[in-house]
Design a protein around this motif. Structure first.
Motif, mmCIF file in Angstrom:
data_model
loop_
_atom_site.group_PDB
_atom_site.id
_atom_site.type_symbol
_atom_site.label_atom_id
_atom_site.label_comp_id
_atom_site.label_asym_id
_atom_site.label_seq_id
_atom_site.Cartn_x
_atom_site.Cartn_y
_atom_site.Cartn_z
ATOM 1 N N ILE A 35 0.836 -1.203 0.000
ATOM 2 C CA ILE A 35 0.000 0.000 0.000
ATOM 3 C C ILE A 35 0.870 1.252 0.000
ATOM 4 N N LYS A 36 1.974 1.225 0.749
ATOM 5 C CA LYS A 36 2.882 2.378 0.766
ATOM 6 C C LYS A 36 3.519 2.582 -0.607
ATOM 7 N N ALA A 37 3.918 1.468 -1.236
ATOM 8 C CA ALA A 37 4.506 1.568 -2.578
ATOM 9 C C ALA A 37 3.499 2.144 -3.561
ATOM 10 N N LEU A 38 2.246 1.738 -3.417
ATOM 11 C CA LEU A 38 1.188 2.277 -4.280
ATOM 12 C C LEU A 38 0.989 3.763 -4.017
ATOM 13 N N GLY A 39 1.028 4.141 -2.745
ATOM 14 C CA GLY A 39 0.861 5.548 -2.406
ATOM 15 C C GLY A 39 1.989 6.419 -2.926
ATOM 16 N N ASP A 40 3.205 5.864 -2.963
ATOM 17 C CA ASP A 40 4.369 6.634 -3.428
ATOM 18 C C ASP A 40 4.530 6.609 -4.946
ATOM 19 N N ALA A 41 3.856 5.667 -5.609
ATOM 20 C CA ALA A 41 4.046 5.502 -7.054
ATOM 21 C C ALA A 41 3.412 6.659 -7.827
ATOM 22 N N PRO A 42 4.055 7.105 -8.897
ATOM 23 C CA PRO A 42 3.458 8.164 -9.727
ATOM 24 C C PRO A 42 2.181 7.667 -10.403
ATOM 25 N N ALA A 43 1.266 8.587 -10.666
ATOM 26 C CA ALA A 43 0.043 8.223 -11.377
ATOM 27 C C ALA A 43 0.389 7.735 -12.778
ATOM 28 N N LYS A 44 -0.385 6.790 -13.286
ATOM 29 C CA LYS A 44 -0.237 6.252 -14.645
ATOM 30 C C LYS A 44 1.114 5.577 -14.876
ATOM 31 N N SER A 45 1.732 5.080 -13.812
ATOM 32 C CA SER A 45 3.025 4.410 -13.952
ATOM 33 C C SER A 45 2.836 2.899 -13.930
ATOM 34 N N PRO A 46 3.792 2.130 -14.497
ATOM 35 C CA PRO A 46 3.713 0.667 -14.416
ATOM 36 C C PRO A 46 3.666 0.174 -12.974
ATOM 37 N N LEU A 47 4.341 0.886 -12.074
ATOM 38 C CA LEU A 47 4.341 0.498 -10.666
ATOM 39 C C LEU A 47 2.926 0.575 -10.090
ATOM 40 N N THR A 48 2.218 1.634 -10.420
ATOM 41 C CA THR A 48 0.831 1.795 -9.958
ATOM 42 C C THR A 48 -0.051 0.677 -10.499
ATOM 43 N N TYR A 49 0.061 0.421 -11.787
ATOM 44 C CA TYR A 49 -0.787 -0.597 -12.408
ATOM 45 C C TYR A 49 -0.483 -1.983 -11.831
ATOM 46 N N GLY A 50 0.801 -2.268 -11.595
ATOM 47 C CA GLY A 50 1.176 -3.568 -11.039
ATOM 48 C C GLY A 50 0.654 -3.753 -9.627
ATOM 49 N N ALA A 51 0.804 -2.718 -8.779
ATOM 50 C CA ALA A 51 0.321 -2.817 -7.401
ATOM 51 C C ALA A 51 -1.192 -2.983 -7.362
ATOM 52 N N LEU A 52 -1.896 -2.242 -8.209
ATOM 53 C CA LEU A 52 -3.357 -2.385 -8.276
ATOM 54 C C LEU A 52 -3.744 -3.786 -8.751
ATOM 55 N N SER A 53 -2.979 -4.342 -9.682
ATOM 56 C CA SER A 53 -3.270 -5.695 -10.188
ATOM 57 C C SER A 53 -3.154 -6.726 -9.076
ATOM 58 N N ILE A 54 -2.157 -6.564 -8.206
ATOM 59 C CA ILE A 54 -2.012 -7.486 -7.074
ATOM 60 C C ILE A 54 -3.244 -7.408 -6.183
ATOM 61 N N LEU A 55 -3.678 -6.201 -5.858
ATOM 62 C CA LEU A 55 -4.850 -6.033 -4.994
ATOM 63 C C LEU A 55 -6.110 -6.594 -5.647
ATOM 64 N N VAL A 56 -6.231 -6.438 -6.961
ATOM 65 C CA VAL A 56 -7.370 -7.031 -7.676
ATOM 66 C C VAL A 56 -7.343 -8.546 -7.538
ATOM 67 N N ASN A 57 -6.162 -9.144 -7.716
ATOM 68 C CA ASN A 57 -6.049 -10.599 -7.615
ATOM 69 C C ASN A 57 -6.395 -11.094 -6.218
ATOM 70 N N LEU A 58 -6.005 -10.349 -5.200
ATOM 71 C CA LEU A 58 -6.268 -10.771 -3.825
ATOM 72 C C LEU A 58 -7.748 -10.677 -3.467
ATOM 73 N N THR A 59 -8.468 -9.758 -4.092
ATOM 74 C CA THR A 59 -9.832 -9.450 -3.631
ATOM 75 C C THR A 59 -10.947 -9.949 -4.533
ATOM 76 N N THR A 60 -10.636 -10.403 -5.731
ATOM 77 C CA THR A 60 -11.699 -10.754 -6.690
ATOM 78 C C THR A 60 -12.398 -12.062 -6.315
ATOM 79 N N TYR A 61 -13.711 -12.011 -6.276
ATOM 80 C CA TYR A 61 -14.535 -13.202 -6.041
ATOM 81 C C TYR A 61 -14.770 -13.933 -7.354
ATOM 82 N N LEU A 62 -14.944 -15.247 -7.257
ATOM 83 C CA LEU A 62 -15.336 -15.999 -8.443
ATOM 84 C C LEU A 62 -16.749 -15.592 -8.840
#
Length: 717
Positions: free
Chosen positions: A330-357
């Motif tokens: 979450i800290k890495a996501l907060g520090d990441a610039p908008a529209k950066s690969p780092l932001t998209y990657g961190a968000l993808s991890i959170l999507v994978n952790l939270t998505t229901y079937l």
């Protein structure tokens, strides 16, 4: 073009002037001058980027019907020959700065789009010739170009990548000949990009896995641990010992391994034995990525690797149960610039952790089974138990507790449409847990969703539906007065249109999912509990849809619709829909009365509540008395076992008895004729609520008084 090669530059060559290209020149001359400037060495990166951007714009406009220049000229792509293409591709060299490579990628994309087959031929010839030459520089540039262009023209690059002998010899070539960290890194960047293509990923798994695992695992603790015969050096980028790899190289190799294992390919018949399985497990790789998270130089690779590794259920659970890791993420996501690969990657991890079937209907489950049998499976694959709702709910709780919502709110303000789609997906999954919805609203989730809904393009239907559904879930369990109004600049009416959007059919699905409809109705009911500021727009914008949903075959949808109407009935605009004396109003009244006699207790209660409000209007009373069974249904409510139902019934009867003028007189007569006295007496016997008793007594008094008055009049006559 700036270069890191040791080749000398002819100082006598005079570079083309960096002055602004005169607009008075012809389009062809301006293009040729741009190409000449790009071919010159010694330009600053800023000037190079400007020239690349200008060329990109010219190529784009020239190939566009809307922006095509008015002056007559031959296509600009005909001015770009093989040497010019080689120049442009040279700016994709990994030794160039990241900013230059980014601008060069856009230029290359514009050229390939405009030039069609000619551009593909030039690109293919460039890649093949460089690989065939096989020098340090040639490999470095070829691999760099492939890594940058793979996402632009994946089919073209996949064909080149899968050409005979290339992937087969790549691993052994890197291990035997090129002990260079830069060439090795360029090769791995190419493999990383190639993993987006399924046949390429299969080829990497088949021929390169031994080399990749050697990079990841065979790392001596110190240089002393490597025997002298194994030491080699390369002049261009310093010495590198066999099996000693740079941090970037190890990270990239781990990411490629994660992609291979996280997105497994369906085996072809007879191919299982030829594909060598990885000995480094996805769990080992995820642990490696977690350790890399604390290093700034490795953060991008670790997050990219985890974005793929977290597709696996066991990795999801391991990550979600590690609160220190989640807070780092979450800290890495907060520090990441908008529209950066780092932001998209961190968000993808959170999507994978939270998505229901997705919930499947019985028919969809049968289709899934048939497809599995059609694919020659012995039996349908059962979902991993770590992906069931219980496990996902626990992961969502951990993600929320890590402080995700405030960071998502911040990123939603400046992110791209793609990243905003991921943000909304995370919020949607978290909002499934009713106990945290209020906290989510307090932390700005409603504001986030309303902002997202307002900026998603109208054609972006899936994202808009997910946004509206997430909003509905939060507003079901949240007091609207705490979210809207007061010090909050959000108007309550801003939530109405997104919620109404869910009431319409989703054109993207074959089988309609009624859960969004149901939850939207519940949220609208909550909003309608406030005042006419919310009720009037709902009635004005969506009454035809609401009326249609009253007749739904789904019991829960019907119930939720009646509950919404019950709250809307506080507004005169809704009352008029049932009591303006028109045929449609009479038909609606008939339906509402029928629902007051439905089997479902909750539906009867909601319909009774709506009728209790409706009978405060004499026109509505008249409409009820005109129906043969109308009054009988209301008297039946008075005899129900449920105190709430009896309450609604006696309120309706008292309203009918006290209606003004002839309508009230008619009401008294009909209540008597339909056994009203007996029904009210039964209600008195069953009721314990003081309020219900008082209303029932008032209704009985009214009936008895009218009876007494009627008797006295008859005697006098």
């Amino acid at each position: 073009m700036s270069s890191n090669n040791d080749e000398s530059v002819d100082s006598s060559a005079s570079p083309v002037s960096n002055t602004v290209i005169e607009q008075s020149q012809s389009l062809e001359d301006r293009t040729l001058l741009l190409l000449a400037r790009l071919m010159e060495d010694g330009q600053e990166d800023e000037d190079t980027c400007k020239d690349l951007d200008t060329l990109t714009r010219l190529l784009h406009d020239d190939s566009s019907e809307d922006n095509k220049p008015s002056e007559s000229h031959r296509p600009l792509t005909q001015l770009i020959d093989a040497d010019s293409v080689e120049t442009i591709l040279g700016y994709l060299d990994m030794r160039q700065s990241e900013v230059v490579r980014g601008h060069a990628t856009m230029t290359t994309s514009a050229y390939l789009k405009a030039s069609d087959k000619q551009g593909v031929d030039y690109l293919s010839d460039f890649f093949r010739s460089r690989v065939e030459k096989g020098t340090y520089d040639d490999f470095l540039v070829a691999f760099s170009v492939a890594a940058s262009i793979f996402p632009v023209v994946p089919d073209v690059m996949a064909t080149l990548f899968l050409s005979e002998g290339f992937v087969v010899s790549l691993g052994s070539l890197m291990r035997r000949k090129w002990k260079s960290k830069k060439v090795e890194q360029a090769a791995l960047e190419m493999l990383n990009a190639a993993c987006m293509n399924t046949p390429c990923r299969e080829a990497i798994q088949k021929y390169c896995i031994e080399w990749l695992e050697e990079i990841v695992n065979n790392v001596p603790e110190s240089h002393v641990g490597v025997s002298s015969p194994e030491r080699h050096s390369v002049v261009e980028d310093g010495s590198i010992q066999q099996r000693i790899h740079s941090e970037n190289v190890r990270n990239l190799a781990a990411v490629v391994l994660a992609k291979i294992q996280a997105v497994p390919s369906a085996p072809n018949a007879g191919s299982e034995e030829r594909v060598q399985p990885a000995t480094t497990s996805i769990e080992d790789l995820s642990d490696m990525f977690k350790k890399m998270m604390s290093t700034n130089t490795s953060q991008q690779s670790s997050i990219e690797g985890l974005a793929y590794a977290s597709l696996q259920p066991n990795v999801k659970d391991r990550l979600a149960s590690d609160m220190p890791f989640l807070k780092k993420l979450i800290k890495a996501l907060g520090d990441a610039p908008a529209k950066s690969p780092l932001t998209y990657g961190a968000l993808s991890i959170l999507v994978n952790l939270t998505t229901y079937l997705p919930a499947l209907s019985e028919e969809q489950q049968r289709l899934t089974q048939l497809k599995a049998y059609a694919n020659a499976s012995k039996s349908p694959l059962k979902p991993d138990p770590l992906n069931d709702d219980e496990h996902v709910a626990k992961r969502c709780e951990s993600v929320f507790e890590a402080g995700t919502i405030p960071i998502l709110v911040t990123h939603s303000q400046h992110g791209s449409t793609a990243s905003l789609t991921l943000v909304v997906s995370i919020v949607f999954s978290l909002a499934k847990a009713s106990k945290i919805r209020g906290h989510m609203a307090q932390q700005g989730a409603v504001k986030l969703l309303l902002h997202a809904y307002s900026i998603f393009p109208s054609e972006h239907l899936p994202a808009r539906r997910t946004t509206a559904h997430a909003l509905a879930r939060i507003l079901i369990s949240t007091n609207p007065t705490l979210v809207f109004g007061g010090s909050t600049p959000l108007p309550l009416t801003s939530a109405i249109r997104p919620l109404l959007f869910l009431l319409a059919d989703d054109p993207a699905v074959e089988h309609r999912d009624l859960l969004p409809v149901f939850e939207s109705l519940l949220a609208l009911t909550n909003l309608a509990s406030t005042d006419d500021t919310a009720r009037n727009p709902i009635v004005r914008l969506a009454f035809p849809q609401i009326e249609e949903l009253l007749l739904s075959n789904n019991k829960m949808v019907t119930r939720a619709t009646v509950e919404l109407i019950c709250n809307l009935m506080q507004a005169p605009t809704c009352v008029s829909k049932f009591a303006d004396g028109s045929k449609p109003a009479s038909h609606r009244m008939h339906i509402l009365l029928a629902l007051a006699d439905a089997e479902d207790t909750e539906t009867r209660r909601a319909a009774g509540g709506a009728l209790a409000s409706l009978t405060e209007w004499d026109t509505a009373v008249n409409a009820i008395l005109e129906r043969d069974r109308g009054l009988g249904i209301l008297l039946s409510l008075c005899k129900e076992d449920s105190e709430e139902l009896r309450h609604r019934g006696v309120v309706c009867i008292l309203n009918i008895l006290t209606a003004p003028g002839k309508v009230g007189e008619w009401g008294v007569t009909k209540v008597k004729e339909n056994g009203g006295v007996e029904a009210l007496k039964e209600c008195l016997k069953k009721s314990r609520s003081q309020e219900v008793l008082e209303i029932t007594v008032d209704a009985l008094k009214k009936l008895l008084e009218e009876s007494k008055t009627g008797t006295e009049v008859a005697l006098k006559t």
